[in-house]
Design a protein around this motif. Sequence first.
Motif, PDB file in Angstrom:
ATOM      1  N   MET A 163      25.001  23.315  48.922  1.00  0.00           N
ATOM      2  CA  MET A 163      25.199  24.659  48.350  1.00  0.00           C
ATOM      3  C   MET A 163      25.463  24.545  46.845  1.00  0.00           C
ATOM      4  N   LYS A 164      24.971  25.536  46.136  1.00  0.00           N
ATOM      5  CA  LYS A 164      25.131  25.553  44.674  1.00  0.00           C
ATOM      6  C   LYS A 164      25.782  26.864  44.247  1.00  0.00           C
ATOM      7  N   ILE A 168      25.412  29.465  40.981  1.00  0.00           N
ATOM      8  CA  ILE A 168      24.499  29.757  39.873  1.00  0.00           C
ATOM      9  C   ILE A 168      25.066  30.927  39.065  1.00  0.00           C
ATOM     10  N   GLU A 192      20.676  29.052  49.658  1.00  0.00           N
ATOM     11  CA  GLU A 192      21.055  27.728  49.154  1.00  0.00           C
ATOM     12  C   GLU A 192      22.086  27.816  48.036  1.00  0.00           C
ATOM     13  N   ALA A 193      22.364  29.024  47.580  1.00  0.00           N
ATOM     14  CA  ALA A 193      23.255  29.176  46.428  1.00  0.00           C
ATOM     15  C   ALA A 193      23.966  30.526  46.472  1.00  0.00           C
ATOM     16  N   ALA A 204      30.410  24.065  47.271  1.00  0.00           N
ATOM     17  CA  ALA A 204      29.365  23.728  46.296  1.00  0.00           C
ATOM     18  C   ALA A 204      29.663  22.388  45.632  1.00  0.00           C
TER      19      ALA A 204
END
Length: 154
Positions: free
Chosen positions: A1-2, A4, A33-34, A97
């Motif tokens: 996981m990110k 942003i 995913e983010a 993350a």
Amino acid sequence: MKVISACLVGCQCRYDGDDNLIREFQEMVERGEAVFVCPEQLGGLSTPRPPAEIVGGTGEDVLAGRAKVITDGGEDVTHQFLKGAEQALQMAQLVGAKEAILKERSPSCGSTLIYDGTFTAGKRAGDGVTSALLKRHGIDVYSEETYSKRKSNN
Ligand code: SF4
């Protein structure tokens, strides 16, 4: 996981009410995913808002109490920038993350270059406040520019 920067995925949260949309990053959010954050809004600042720069150092210096974040009108917004960085860190930790992709040159999100505190478009090397805090907690921080370079080198 990110994590942003929200402006990179199309949120109109920049100081001037605009965004910095990069479709590739928006798609990461769409695929789950983010997550996205805007530290300056999380810190309680309005949009639009006066431009601000770190005066007297970098994000690390702000975390250490050696520098401040000041608007072009002279208002000290250091507290809001620190609060926003803490909130962004909390979000990153909540979702586990390990990486962040944050907008270069911002006094919150810059990770290689930030404006130099003179409001003349000059830059200095260093992190914004949120990038510095995320790095302190072991999160790898990339900008929209260094992330793309990293990918093309792989
Ligand atoms: Fe918000 Fe960071 Fe984008 Fe500035 S660069 S608008 S603080 S997400």
